[in-house]
Every structure is written in C-alpha cells, then in structure tokens.
Design a protein around this motif. Sequence first.
Motif, short mmCIF file in Angstrom:
data_model
loop_
_atom_site.label_atom_id
_atom_site.label_comp_id
_atom_site.label_asym_id
_atom_site.label_seq_id
_atom_site.Cartn_x
_atom_site.Cartn_y
_atom_site.Cartn_z
N PHE A 124 0.81 -1.23 0.00
CA PHE A 124 0.00 0.00 0.00
C PHE A 124 0.84 1.27 0.00
CE2 PHE A 124 0.49 1.70 4.32
CZ PHE A 124 1.08 0.64 4.99
N LYS A 125 2.12 1.13 0.30
CA LYS A 125 2.95 2.33 0.43
C LYS A 125 2.99 3.16 -0.85
CE LYS A 125 4.41 0.87 4.51
NZ LYS A 125 4.21 1.53 5.78
N ASP A 126 2.79 2.51 -1.99
CA ASP A 126 2.89 3.21 -3.28
C ASP A 126 1.86 4.33 -3.40
OD1 ASP A 126 4.89 1.44 -3.90
OD2 ASP A 126 3.61 0.14 -5.12
N ALA A 147 13.07 5.66 7.10
CA ALA A 147 13.36 4.50 7.96
C ALA A 147 12.26 3.51 7.63
CB ALA A 147 13.25 4.92 9.43
N SER A 148 12.59 2.21 7.67
CA SER A 148 11.56 1.28 7.19
C SER A 148 11.71 -0.12 7.75
CB SER A 148 11.63 1.23 5.66
OG SER A 148 10.65 0.36 5.14
N THR A 149 10.56 -0.80 7.83
CA THR A 149 10.60 -2.24 8.09
C THR A 149 10.61 -2.98 6.76
OG1 THR A 149 8.18 -2.29 8.24
CG2 THR A 149 9.38 -2.03 10.31
N GLY A 150 10.73 -2.28 5.65
CA GLY A 150 10.94 -2.92 4.34
C GLY A 150 10.08 -2.37 3.22
N ASN A 151 8.79 -2.28 3.43
CA ASN A 151 7.92 -1.88 2.32
C ASN A 151 8.06 -0.41 1.93
OD1 ASN A 151 6.68 -4.28 1.57
ND2 ASN A 151 5.28 -4.20 3.32
N THR A 152 8.19 0.45 2.93
CA THR A 152 8.36 1.88 2.61
C THR A 152 9.63 2.06 1.80
OG1 THR A 152 7.22 2.53 4.63
CG2 THR A 152 8.59 4.19 3.59
N SER A 153 10.68 1.34 2.18
CA SER A 153 11.96 1.51 1.48
C SER A 153 11.84 1.03 0.04
CB SER A 153 13.09 0.80 2.22
OG SER A 153 12.84 -0.59 2.30
N GLY A 251 -2.04 -2.40 12.22
CA GLY A 251 -1.44 -1.19 12.80
C GLY A 251 0.03 -1.38 13.07
N GLY A 252 0.86 -0.51 12.46
CA GLY A 252 2.30 -0.49 12.72
C GLY A 252 2.67 0.88 13.22
N ASN A 253 3.13 1.73 12.29
CA ASN A 253 3.43 3.11 12.67
C ASN A 253 2.16 3.96 12.66
OD1 ASN A 253 5.58 4.65 13.57
ND2 ASN A 253 6.02 5.52 11.57
N LEU A 254 1.06 3.37 12.23
CA LEU A 254 -0.30 3.90 12.29
C LEU A 254 -0.60 5.02 11.29
CD1 LEU A 254 -0.80 3.70 16.17
CD2 LEU A 254 -1.62 2.10 14.42
N GLY A 255 0.20 5.10 10.23
CA GLY A 255 -0.10 6.05 9.17
C GLY A 255 -1.29 5.60 8.34
N ASN A 256 -1.35 4.31 8.05
CA ASN A 256 -2.38 3.83 7.13
C ASN A 256 -3.79 3.92 7.73
OD1 ASN A 256 -2.94 2.91 4.54
ND2 ASN A 256 -3.08 0.78 5.21
N SER A 257 -3.93 3.50 8.97
CA SER A 257 -5.25 3.59 9.61
C SER A 257 -5.68 5.06 9.69
CB SER A 257 -5.23 2.94 11.00
OG SER A 257 -4.00 3.18 11.65
N LEU A 388 -5.68 -5.76 3.00
CA LEU A 388 -4.46 -6.57 2.89
C LEU A 388 -3.37 -5.64 2.35
CD1 LEU A 388 -5.89 -9.92 1.49
CD2 LEU A 388 -5.54 -9.20 3.87
N THR A 389 -2.36 -5.41 3.18
CA THR A 389 -1.43 -4.32 2.92
C THR A 389 -0.23 -4.71 2.06
OG1 THR A 389 -0.64 -4.90 5.12
CG2 THR A 389 -1.98 -2.90 4.93
N GLY A 390 0.10 -6.01 2.04
CA GLY A 390 1.31 -6.41 1.31
C GLY A 390 1.15 -7.73 0.60
N1 F0G Z 1 1.28 -3.83 6.61
C1 F0G Z 1 2.43 -3.78 5.92
C2 F0G Z 1 2.66 -4.80 4.87
C3 F0G Z 1 3.39 -2.78 6.19
O1 F0G Z 1 4.52 -2.74 5.51
C4 F0G Z 1 3.14 -1.85 7.24
C5 F0G Z 1 4.11 -0.83 7.58
C6 F0G Z 1 1.91 -1.94 7.90
C7 F0G Z 1 1.01 -2.94 7.57
C8 F0G Z 1 1.53 -0.99 8.95
O2 F0G Z 1 1.15 0.23 8.42
O3 F0G Z 1 2.73 1.69 9.64
O4 F0G Z 1 0.83 2.65 8.37
O5 F0G Z 1 0.45 1.36 10.47
N2 F0G Z 1 5.28 -0.79 7.13
C9 F0G Z 1 6.25 0.25 7.35
C10 F0G Z 1 7.46 0.17 6.48
C11 F0G Z 1 6.33 0.93 8.61
O6 F0G Z 1 8.50 0.73 6.83
O7 F0G Z 1 7.35 -0.41 5.41
P1 F0G Z 1 1.29 1.56 9.27
#
Ligand code: F0G
Length: 442
Positions: A124-126, A147-153, A251-257, A388-390
């Motif tokens: 979804f980062k795109d 900074a990223s857990t992978g997808n943002t990068s 929910g991760g860094n909570l930008g998407n929600s 489904l985010t990834g």
């Molecule tokens: N799902 C996936 C596949 C993600 O990559 C992330 C976040 C989330 C859910 C959570 O979304 O942060 O907006 O609440 N990934 C980040 C990254 C932080 O660096 O790719 P979020």
Amino acid sequence: MTVQAASTPASQLRCIACGAIAAKAKADFRCPACGDLLEITYSNWSTDPAALKRIWLQRLTSTLGLDQSGVWRFRELLPSLDARSVITLREGNTPVYEMPRCARIAGVERLYAKHQGMNPTGSFKDTGMTVAASAAHAEGFQWVGCASTGNTSASMAAYAARGGMRSLVLIPEGKVSWGKLSQALDYGALTCQLKTDFDGCLRVLNEVVQKMPVYLLNSINPFRIEGQKTAAIELLEQFDWRPPDHVIVPGGNLGNSSALGKAFLEMKELGFISSLPKISIIQAAGANALVRTVRETNGTRLISVHAETAASAIRIGSPASWKKAVRVLQLTGGAVEQVTETEIALAKAEIGADGIGCEPASAVTLAGLKKLVQRGFVKPIETVVLILTGHLLKDPEFTLKFHRGELFKRDDEAKILRAQQRAPVVLDATADAVIQTLKAQL
Ligand code: F0G
C-alpha cells in the motif's frame, strides 16, 4: 483523452495538537510551535459529489498517466501539484475480492479483502509515495530518505528512481525480509542496515534530515497520508458508494489507519456517504503499543513497547501517528485488538487457501476479525472489508518456514497449524511416484 479537474483544492498544513498553521513544513515535518504531527486540510473543495463521481469514472478510460493512476484519478481531494512533477507508476487501482472461505472461518456472511499488495511495488505504500515523492520532486530535492521495516523503502526507492532522485534507506539489521530488501537494492537505494530496530532507525533519520538536504518520506510526512486516503475512496467507489460496516486494518506506525480514517471522515463531510464504516486496528501482541495505549490510558498517552513479532512489517514499538489513529478509532467507533504469532500464521495460510495470499502483517486483519466476531463487536450479518497491505511474495521465508513446520517449535502451536501446512514433497522423478502421492490425497 484527458479529463480535467473539476476544481483544484487549496491546501494547508495544520498541527493536529495545537492547530497552528504552517506555511511550509520543516525538514522533520513536525509543528514548529509544539512539535506534534501535521495534517493537510483543504479550504475550497468542490462540493458536488455527483459530478466528481462521474469525472472519476470517466478517467478509467483515459490514456493520461495521471488519470490511469488510482491515486491521481481522485486528485480533486489531494494537494495540487504541477502535473510535470508527478511521479506515478499507475499505483492504486487495486482489486476487492470476496473471501468466502475466510468468511465462514471468521463467522461473518460477507467478507471482502481490498488487496493493497497489488500495487506496483507490492504494498500500500505506493499510494502515499506517489504523492509525497512528487512533492519532494516539485521542491527540487535530489535525495529522499526513510526509515523502514521494508515496504516503505522498496516503494520509496522505486519512486525516487522514476523521478531521477537518489534515495537513502535506513532499516533494522537482520529484521527486514529479503524480498523487500532486494527491491530497495534493485531500485538503486543507498541502503544502510542499522544495528537497532525500526524506532531507532526513525530517530536516526530524523537527525539526518535536519542536517542534510534529504526529504523525509516516512508517514509522518502528511503528503503520504493524503495519497493513502485514496484506497478508501476507491473502496467506496467499488462498493457503489455504500460503505461497508467495518474496515479492518493492521497497525504499525499507524499512518495507514489514520489515512483511511481521514478519507472516510472527509467523504462523509463532503456528502459522498451518509454513514461511516467502523475502522478497527489490529496489532501483533508482541508489538501492541496502540492496543495498550487505548486500553490502559483511553488513548491519552502513548505506551511504547519493545516490539517483537515475525510479522516484521509491523514490528514497531513507538508508533509515530498514534494520536491520529486514536482519533480515527474514536470518530468511527472502531476497536483495537491484538493477535498472537500462531493466530497470525494461521490466518495468513487461510487467506492463502482462499487463493489470495498476503504477507504476515496483512494477515493480522483476519486473525483480529475472528476475535472481534467472538466478542460481539462485529455481527455476523455485517459487511466487513479487510485491508491486505502487502503481497504474499514480500516475505517468502515466512511462508516456507510455515509450511515446512519450522515456524513454531512448541507442540501445542504446531498442532493448531498442521492442518494448513503444505510442505513440498521430494520424490523420485517418475510418474509412478507422483501418481502415488496424488492418490494419497484423493
Ligand atoms: N502492513 C504492511 C505490509 C506494512 O509494511 C506496514 C508498515 C503496515 C502494515 C503498517 O502500516 O505503519 O501505516 O500502520 N510498514 C512500514 C514500512 C512501517 O516501513 O514499510 P502503518
């Protein structure tokens, strides 16, 4: 054929805490007055939903790049940018799938998945990156960073490359899946693996952007949030503007929600919809800062945690956008829930068995839904959409380990998962061997 905008909105940056208006963002995207996060607000939006719905539909047959993007197609609700600065990979345009087997498992009649993993770089980062990277481009930046857990990068590196910019990636060493890391490398990012976690990477990046001309592309950048809003708008269009009862998001860094919530609230305010879906946020039990924040402080004070989960995308202990997410929960009446590692693995395999597939972080949505149904928050007759985010192929190691039975060592956990496991079978290269294996399954 091109379809012109109905009108171009004027936008401004406003602090979510003190309400101060910033003409231009500082390098760290924090409010100059109080240091909290900024959001984008609009002053002269078109208020004719019927006309906009028509224009957006017409653009589906347009040959213009901006119209073919599932983000820029909705540009009347986004900050306006010179079209020449826009970097697009034709993001968005993601499918909504019916999930009949998962529906039965969760105990609801109508379950859908909006698959944001079907974006150009697989997450979804795109949708946010096209807007924020374009803003960097418009400002003349040569470098962008995250900074990223992978997808943002992965996403940032792709958009930077397309826009002729360089990208700086900070990721936690050993905690990012190879699928995602390989994308950043291929798209030409300067990739630094730091001996810390995601939260540590974000801290370091924050310092770097204040000392170097690097444009910050994490989701504290409010342009990211605006782009990510479009998934909600597109979802409503796909539902013929009848909102589902529930939208469930990891929910991760909570930008998407925060982004999805902002979109639904704006769509209601503008008269596109008359009711709001409840937005519920699911976290891994090992990375449950928001769940604890809501349950223990009623959303008034962030409780940071030391995050640990195999769903590495959401391995985040101190979510930056927690205040925005709490607001969305309160305004839409959504819930929070946490799920265990076994529950995540099981749900991921169940989504896969519906022919869809996703990465572990996305599977928390189904795992969380089961719990929300059990506790009566989601009623069986209500319509539910999982975000489904990834993409499944983002984290193939997790999937292989799961099916080989290598993910969990404890007997009770292994037993719950066994029915879903489909380990590859090694055979002699004869038709007989294959036929015998096949017959054992009939
Ligand atoms: N799902 C996936 C596949 C993600 O990559 C992330 C976040 C989330 C859910 C959570 O979304 O942060 O907006 O609440 N990934 C980040 C990254 C932080 O660096 O790719 P979020």
